[in-house]
Design a protein around this motif. Structure first.
Motif, mmCIF file in Angstrom:
data_model
loop_
_atom_site.group_PDB
_atom_site.id
_atom_site.type_symbol
_atom_site.label_atom_id
_atom_site.label_comp_id
_atom_site.label_asym_id
_atom_site.label_seq_id
_atom_site.Cartn_x
_atom_site.Cartn_y
_atom_site.Cartn_z
ATOM 1 N N PHE A 41 12.496 0.423 20.165
ATOM 2 C CA PHE A 41 13.658 0.252 21.031
ATOM 3 C C PHE A 41 14.541 1.691 20.936
ATOM 4 C CE2 PHE A 41 16.069 -0.850 17.418
ATOM 5 C CZ PHE A 41 17.329 -0.014 17.518
ATOM 6 N N ALA A 42 14.338 2.593 19.654
ATOM 7 C CA ALA A 42 15.336 3.693 19.428
ATOM 8 C C ALA A 42 14.192 4.738 19.674
ATOM 9 C CB ALA A 42 15.696 3.335 18.357
ATOM 10 N N MET A 43 12.985 4.696 19.951
ATOM 11 C CA MET A 43 11.836 5.794 19.886
ATOM 12 C C MET A 43 11.846 6.163 21.228
ATOM 13 S SD MET A 43 8.924 4.309 17.511
ATOM 14 C CE MET A 43 9.189 4.124 15.934
ATOM 15 N N ALA A 44 11.865 7.525 21.481
ATOM 16 C CA ALA A 44 11.628 8.052 22.854
ATOM 17 C C ALA A 44 10.189 7.762 23.281
ATOM 18 C CB ALA A 44 11.954 9.589 22.828
ATOM 19 N N THR A 45 9.190 7.904 22.428
ATOM 20 C CA THR A 45 7.928 7.402 22.648
ATOM 21 C C THR A 45 7.667 6.336 21.865
ATOM 22 O OG1 THR A 45 7.494 9.927 23.427
ATOM 23 C CG2 THR A 45 5.695 8.425 22.713
ATOM 24 N N THR A 46 7.044 5.339 22.356
ATOM 25 C CA THR A 46 6.838 4.144 21.558
ATOM 26 C C THR A 46 5.316 4.546 20.633
ATOM 27 O OG1 THR A 46 5.046 3.039 23.219
ATOM 28 C CG2 THR A 46 7.622 2.554 23.313
ATOM 29 N N PRO A 47 5.205 3.705 19.606
ATOM 30 C CA PRO A 47 3.961 4.003 18.832
ATOM 31 C C PRO A 47 2.665 3.946 19.778
ATOM 32 C CG PRO A 47 5.387 2.406 17.591
ATOM 33 C CD PRO A 47 5.926 2.925 18.969
ATOM 34 N N ARG A 48 2.323 2.972 20.515
ATOM 35 C CA ARG A 48 1.266 3.021 21.452
ATOM 36 C C ARG A 48 1.067 4.504 21.943
ATOM 37 N NH1 ARG A 48 -0.289 2.729 25.948
ATOM 38 N NH2 ARG A 48 1.788 2.028 27.067
ATOM 39 N N GLU A 49 2.263 4.744 22.822
ATOM 40 C CA GLU A 49 2.215 5.969 23.618
ATOM 41 C C GLU A 49 1.894 7.078 22.468
ATOM 42 O OE1 GLU A 49 5.434 4.727 26.995
ATOM 43 O OE2 GLU A 49 6.179 5.648 25.053
ATOM 44 N N LEU A 50 2.543 7.172 21.423
ATOM 45 C CA LEU A 50 2.361 8.232 20.407
ATOM 46 C C LEU A 50 0.791 8.301 20.254
ATOM 47 C CD1 LEU A 50 3.807 10.527 18.986
ATOM 48 C CD2 LEU A 50 4.156 8.697 17.039
ATOM 49 N N TRP A 51 -0.011 7.147 19.909
ATOM 50 C CA TRP A 51 -1.172 7.160 19.372
ATOM 51 C C TRP A 51 -2.093 7.751 20.487
ATOM 52 C CZ3 TRP A 51 0.786 6.906 15.316
ATOM 53 C CH2 TRP A 51 1.533 5.668 14.800
ATOM 54 N N ARG A 52 -1.558 7.382 21.990
ATOM 55 C CA ARG A 52 -2.484 7.905 23.004
ATOM 56 C C ARG A 52 -2.278 9.385 23.229
ATOM 57 N NH1 ARG A 52 -7.054 6.890 25.040
ATOM 58 N NH2 ARG A 52 -7.288 6.972 27.070
ATOM 59 N N LEU A 56 -5.698 11.920 22.875
ATOM 60 C CA LEU A 56 -5.937 12.929 23.921
ATOM 61 C C LEU A 56 -5.650 14.525 23.632
ATOM 62 C CD1 LEU A 56 -4.348 11.028 27.009
ATOM 63 C CD2 LEU A 56 -7.016 10.950 26.261
ATOM 64 N N GLY A 57 -5.140 14.819 22.468
ATOM 65 C CA GLY A 57 -5.026 15.938 21.955
ATOM 66 C C GLY A 57 -3.686 16.629 22.227
ATOM 67 N N PHE A 58 -2.568 15.765 22.791
ATOM 68 C CA PHE A 58 -1.473 16.456 23.063
ATOM 69 C C PHE A 58 -0.486 16.335 21.756
ATOM 70 C CE2 PHE A 58 -3.058 14.916 27.126
ATOM 71 C CZ PHE A 58 -2.905 16.007 27.833
ATOM 72 N N VAL A 59 -0.971 17.219 20.794
ATOM 73 C CA VAL A 59 -0.203 17.134 19.485
ATOM 74 C C VAL A 59 0.927 17.703 19.722
ATOM 75 C CG1 VAL A 59 -0.325 18.177 17.145
ATOM 76 C CG2 VAL A 59 -2.440 17.631 18.342
ATOM 77 N N ASP A 60 1.385 18.673 20.504
ATOM 78 C CA ASP A 60 2.921 19.345 20.432
ATOM 79 C C ASP A 60 3.829 18.611 21.031
ATOM 80 O OD1 ASP A 60 2.167 22.051 19.418
ATOM 81 O OD2 ASP A 60 1.572 22.846 21.198
ATOM 82 N N ASP A 61 3.231 17.654 22.157
ATOM 83 C CA ASP A 61 3.999 16.606 23.010
ATOM 84 C C ASP A 61 4.408 15.284 21.790
ATOM 85 O OD1 ASP A 61 4.114 17.913 25.031
ATOM 86 O OD2 ASP A 61 2.290 16.853 26.043
ATOM 87 N N ALA A 62 3.415 15.005 20.982
ATOM 88 C CA ALA A 62 3.713 13.990 19.888
ATOM 89 C C ALA A 62 4.711 14.523 19.061
ATOM 90 C CB ALA A 62 2.446 13.591 19.342
ATOM 91 N N LEU A 63 4.690 15.832 18.564
ATOM 92 C CA LEU A 63 5.550 16.246 17.556
ATOM 93 C C LEU A 63 6.811 16.501 18.291
ATOM 94 C CD1 LEU A 63 3.265 18.968 15.540
ATOM 95 C CD2 LEU A 63 3.815 16.671 14.823
ATOM 96 N N ALA A 64 6.874 16.801 19.394
ATOM 97 C CA ALA A 64 8.213 16.973 20.178
ATOM 98 C C ALA A 64 9.023 15.586 20.336
ATOM 99 C CB ALA A 64 8.036 17.698 21.627
ATOM 100 N N ALA A 65 8.091 14.719 20.719
ATOM 101 C CA ALA A 65 8.848 13.314 21.039
ATOM 102 C C ALA A 65 9.670 12.973 19.638
ATOM 103 C CB ALA A 65 7.721 12.297 20.937
ATOM 104 N N GLY A 66 9.066 13.397 18.579
ATOM 105 C CA GLY A 66 9.886 12.759 17.240
ATOM 106 C C GLY A 66 9.990 11.395 17.043
ATOM 107 N N SER A 67 9.078 10.527 17.434
ATOM 108 C CA SER A 67 9.422 9.231 17.311
ATOM 109 C C SER A 67 9.144 8.716 15.807
ATOM 110 C CB SER A 67 8.586 8.259 18.132
ATOM 111 O OG SER A 67 8.973 8.482 19.496
#
Length: 186
Positions: A41-52, A56-67
């Protein structure tokens, strides 16, 4: 004719990211991890979204999310994953990767995380008062403790704060040493 060409070795973050993506490759996006996570509930990007994002190779987006900074390492996602993926370990690897690649963006999260681990290493368990004292001193902000004062008083009133205890001191040293050598490989 010489055909032997020397290729540069992949750098440490690239190797770490390759290991993370390999761990997540079997993820079928069922969402059990997000549904199980007590902090989703407190994550900007849920774990499932983070894994996706990572698949898909969006490493910078995953790191920027900071979840991954919100992960409390409860292992619920790992235990409930139908594929048995090491999801909690991936969150820890992402924290390490973020701290290495973007130390300027990790800010207070990395500082608290490091202070927390140092506290557990020193005392064998979390010593709340020592943890927060170390954190405040590390942050070098004279006003920061006042932001936590209402919470601290409530916890103190309920008997949830404990003073330092040396009963487990040093017993986790082997574990921390092992984790440090494992972390160097990812």
């Amino acid at each position: 004719m010489k055909t032997d060409q020397t290729h540069p070795a992949p750098d440490e973050p690239t190797l770490a990211m390759d290991a993370i993506r390999k761990s997540l490759q079997p993820c079928m996006q069922c969402g059990t991890c997000s549904a199980s996570c007590p902090n989703a509930f407190a994550m900007a990007t849920t774990p499932r979204e983070l894994w996706r994002l990572l698949q898909l190779g969006f490493v910078d987006d995953a790191l920027a999310a900071g979840s991954f900074w919100m992960c409390s390492s409860c292992y619920t996602c790992t235990l409930r994953c139908p594929r048995g993926l090491p999801l909690t370990e991936v969150m820890a690897a992402l924290r390490r990767l973020a701290a290495r690649c973007h130390p300027e963006k990790t800010g207070d999260n990395a500082t608290f995380y490091k202070t927390f681990l140092d506290n557990v290493r020193t005392y064998g368990r979390v010593q709340e008062s020592a943890l927060m004292t170390s954190y405040f001193l590390t942050m070098k902000s004279p006003t920061l403790p006042f932001a936590f004062l209402p919470l601290g008083l409530r916890l103190l009133g309920k008997g949830k704060l404990h003073g330092p205890s040396g009963t487990q001191k040093g017993r986790l040293e082997g574990l921390f040493n092992h984790a440090a050598t494992q972390g160097d490989r990812t």
